[in-house]
Design a protein around this motif. Sequence first.
Motif, PDB file in Angstrom:
ATOM      1  N   LEU A  19      15.579  -2.102   3.441  1.00 33.14           N
ATOM      2  CA  LEU A  19      15.264  -2.213   1.905  1.00 33.14           C
ATOM      3  C   LEU A  19      14.106  -2.804   1.548  1.00 33.14           C
ATOM      4  N   ALA A  20      14.089  -4.002   2.133  1.00 32.42           N
ATOM      5  CA  ALA A  20      12.704  -4.891   1.778  1.00 32.42           C
ATOM      6  C   ALA A  20      11.375  -4.032   2.259  1.00 32.42           C
ATOM      7  N   GLY A  21      11.540  -3.546   3.320  1.00 31.26           N
ATOM      8  CA  GLY A  21      10.442  -2.857   4.041  1.00 31.26           C
ATOM      9  C   GLY A  21       8.891  -3.552   3.500  1.00 31.26           C
ATOM     10  N   ASP A  22       8.064  -2.703   3.058  1.00 33.36           N
ATOM     11  CA  ASP A  22       6.747  -3.011   2.413  1.00 33.36           C
ATOM     12  C   ASP A  22       6.956  -3.449   1.090  1.00 33.36           C
ATOM     13  N   VAL A  23       8.118  -3.918   0.499  1.00 32.00           N
ATOM     14  CA  VAL A  23       8.189  -4.337  -1.005  1.00 32.00           C
ATOM     15  C   VAL A  23       8.143  -5.823  -0.902  1.00 32.00           C
ATOM     16  N   SER A  25       9.643  -9.590   1.596  1.00 29.24           N
ATOM     17  CA  SER A  25      10.270 -10.091   2.572  1.00 29.24           C
ATOM     18  C   SER A  25      11.884 -10.005   2.638  1.00 29.24           C
ATOM     19  N   PRO A  26      12.466  -9.886   3.686  1.00 35.42           N
ATOM     20  CA  PRO A  26      13.890  -9.869   3.784  1.00 35.42           C
ATOM     21  C   PRO A  26      14.666 -11.136   2.982  1.00 35.42           C
ATOM     22  N   ALA A  27      13.894 -12.215   3.116  1.00 33.30           N
ATOM     23  CA  ALA A  27      14.014 -13.502   2.691  1.00 33.30           C
ATOM     24  C   ALA A  27      14.291 -13.653   1.235  1.00 33.30           C
ATOM     25  N   HIS A  28      13.207 -12.937   0.701  1.00 26.87           N
ATOM     26  CA  HIS A  28      13.073 -12.847  -0.770  1.00 26.87           C
ATOM     27  C   HIS A  28      14.121 -11.831  -1.533  1.00 26.87           C
ATOM     28  N   LEU A  29      14.383 -10.621  -0.668  1.00 30.34           N
ATOM     29  CA  LEU A  29      15.281  -9.781  -1.300  1.00 30.34           C
ATOM     30  C   LEU A  29      16.595 -10.378  -1.240  1.00 30.34           C
ATOM     31  N   ASP A  41       9.322  -8.114 -12.536  1.00 29.66           N
ATOM     32  CA  ASP A  41       9.674  -6.805 -12.866  1.00 29.66           C
ATOM     33  C   ASP A  41       9.266  -5.853 -11.898  1.00 29.66           C
ATOM     34  N   GLU A  42       8.087  -5.973 -11.239  1.00 35.69           N
ATOM     35  CA  GLU A  42       7.469  -5.161 -10.530  1.00 35.69           C
ATOM     36  C   GLU A  42       8.161  -4.797  -9.119  1.00 35.69           C
ATOM     37  N   THR A  43       8.712  -5.639  -8.402  1.00 45.30           N
ATOM     38  CA  THR A  43       9.493  -6.019  -7.376  1.00 45.30           C
ATOM     39  C   THR A  43      10.889  -5.329  -7.483  1.00 45.30           C
ATOM     40  N   ILE A  44      11.588  -5.591  -8.586  1.00 48.66           N
ATOM     41  CA  ILE A  44      12.795  -5.243  -8.887  1.00 48.66           C
ATOM     42  C   ILE A  44      12.715  -3.640  -9.105  1.00 48.66           C
ATOM     43  N   ASN A  45      11.840  -3.108  -9.799  1.00 48.36           N
ATOM     44  CA  ASN A  45      11.662  -1.621 -10.086  1.00 48.36           C
ATOM     45  C   ASN A  45      11.110  -0.974  -8.677  1.00 48.36           C
ATOM     46  N   LEU A  46      10.441  -1.503  -7.897  1.00 47.43           N
ATOM     47  CA  LEU A  46      10.231  -0.940  -6.488  1.00 47.43           C
ATOM     48  C   LEU A  46      11.354  -0.905  -5.710  1.00 47.43           C
ATOM     49  N   LEU A  47      12.299  -1.885  -5.728  1.00 39.90           N
ATOM     50  CA  LEU A  47      13.601  -1.982  -4.955  1.00 39.90           C
ATOM     51  C   LEU A  47      14.527  -0.859  -5.488  1.00 39.90           C
ATOM     52  N   LEU A  48      14.858  -0.820  -6.709  1.00 33.83           N
ATOM     53  CA  LEU A  48      15.676   0.272  -7.480  1.00 33.83           C
ATOM     54  C   LEU A  48      15.139   1.468  -7.158  1.00 33.83           C
ATOM     55  N   GLU A  49      13.886   1.657  -7.049  1.00 33.32           N
ATOM     56  CA  GLU A  49      13.243   3.101  -6.991  1.00 33.32           C
ATOM     57  C   GLU A  49      13.672   3.523  -5.345  1.00 33.32           C
ATOM     58  N   LYS A  50      13.562   2.844  -4.372  1.00 36.96           N
ATOM     59  CA  LYS A  50      14.165   3.046  -3.099  1.00 36.96           C
ATOM     60  C   LYS A  50      15.388   3.288  -3.034  1.00 36.96           C
ATOM     61  N   LEU A  51      16.383   2.786  -3.697  1.00 31.29           N
ATOM     62  CA  LEU A  51      17.632   2.874  -3.762  1.00 31.29           C
ATOM     63  C   LEU A  51      18.084   4.080  -4.821  1.00 31.29           C
ATOM     64  N   GLY A  52      17.052   4.723  -5.192  1.00 34.09           N
ATOM     65  CA  GLY A  52      17.448   5.774  -6.080  1.00 34.09           C
ATOM     66  C   GLY A  52      18.163   5.650  -7.404  1.00 34.09           C
ATOM     67  N   ILE A  53      18.069   4.379  -7.879  1.00 37.87           N
ATOM     68  CA  ILE A  53      18.981   3.947  -9.145  1.00 37.87           C
ATOM     69  C   ILE A  53      18.347   3.961 -10.343  1.00 37.87           C
ATOM     70  N   ASP A  54      18.677   4.801 -11.504  1.00 39.70           N
ATOM     71  CA  ASP A  54      18.157   4.865 -12.843  1.00 39.70           C
ATOM     72  C   ASP A  54      18.234   3.624 -13.485  1.00 39.70           C
ATOM     73  N   LEU A  55      17.450   3.146 -13.957  1.00 37.84           N
ATOM     74  CA  LEU A  55      17.334   1.694 -14.400  1.00 37.84           C
ATOM     75  C   LEU A  55      18.058   1.722 -15.767  1.00 37.84           C
TER      76      LEU A  55
END
Length: 418
Positions: A19-23, A25-29, A41-55
């Motif tokens: 999930l961390a990928g290019d968003v 580091s795994p440690a930060h996730l 907010d930017e990091t959170i939104n990118l992670l939600l987008e990768k999971l397909g979650i509607d905020l």
Amino acid sequence: MGSIIRYYRTKLGIKQYELAGDVCSPAHLCKIENNPNEGNDETINLLLEKLGIDLEKELQKESNLKYTYEEFVNNIRFVNIDQAQRQFNTLKNNQVFIELMEFHNHYQIMLIPFYIITEQFKELEDQRNLCNKISKSFNKDESILFEMVKGLYYIHKSNYRKAKIILLDTFKKVNVANVPYRGDMDYALALCYYNLNEYERALNSTIFAYRYYQNEDNFQKIGYCLAVLADSYKNLNLKEEAEITYKKLIRTSEMLGNNKLLNKALYEYGLLQKNKVILEETLTLFDLSLEKNNCDVSIQLELILSKIDLMMKNNINKDKIQKYIQYIKKLSVQIEDRTYYFLALYYEYKIEKPSQVNHFIENKLIPFLEKSDCSSKLIIYYKELADHYESIDLKKSLYYLKKCMHKNNEYSNLAHII
């Protein structure tokens, strides 16, 4: 949102590094998932987008569950059992999300009074054990609430001394003005005092609770307070105050449609009356209550039994009592409930065969009630036999007195339990 991200990532079987990928580091996730203050907010939104979650949907779901939980708590406190049960069903179906929210500990604690008022006693014990295990994770407010709820638990168990110690200790630990649900604390303490025969203290605590419930228009709890006040006045031989309060309780319970309270109030008010005219008016109120509840058979039978008992104690119209007895016997056969049939027989023996009534109680009524689900009714019959044998067989008298005391510790006045 970190908890939501962790939940969906786990549900979808995705590893942290995937999930961390290019968003990030795994440690930060890992930090984001475990610390609500991590992640912009930017990091959170990118992670939600990768999971397909509607905020927006997730935030709306959280808002809806918070509202449902607030209503759940209010309905427990206002004794709206049906509504509380419906909200509980909704919350239970979303248990996974509840565990991610800030009120999850509060929810676990409030399940204890919920299980008490809905009489789910197996679940109650399991929930109490769970709360004891997780209590170290409670914040200060949650710890205070848990202490209060423990007091309610021990009241339910009829351990009034332990409940009293817990509640008084809780009052000492906090600023009294800031105690959550202050009226409930005072009312619970009043129950302890009342059941420990400390009637003056019961009056004081009940008056505090009564005023609190008046301010929030908690009418069911106002009715319960009136019951404690009236009984305390009666036990302090303050007859006039008791009569006035029972009359208020009659009006309040009629307004609420609380038939257990109404039945109790009519019966106790009738017992206080020596004036025949007022007593006859009280007996008429039983009939009015019967007319209002002509569809609820159990309420009808309880009201008629209370009326019979009141009439018997005042030697009023034995012919009419006989008609009531025959009506109960007939109705109990129709609904196939032998309990009311036996209770009607008890009064029939008292009228027609008074010399045999104790034999009937000992050999028929008590054995039946001990096998049935109505064992709480046994107290008065144990006491009656204890009194009967007091002068003729002391050993038997003590035997039934012990059974009476044991049963009395097991059950409390229905009007005094929440």
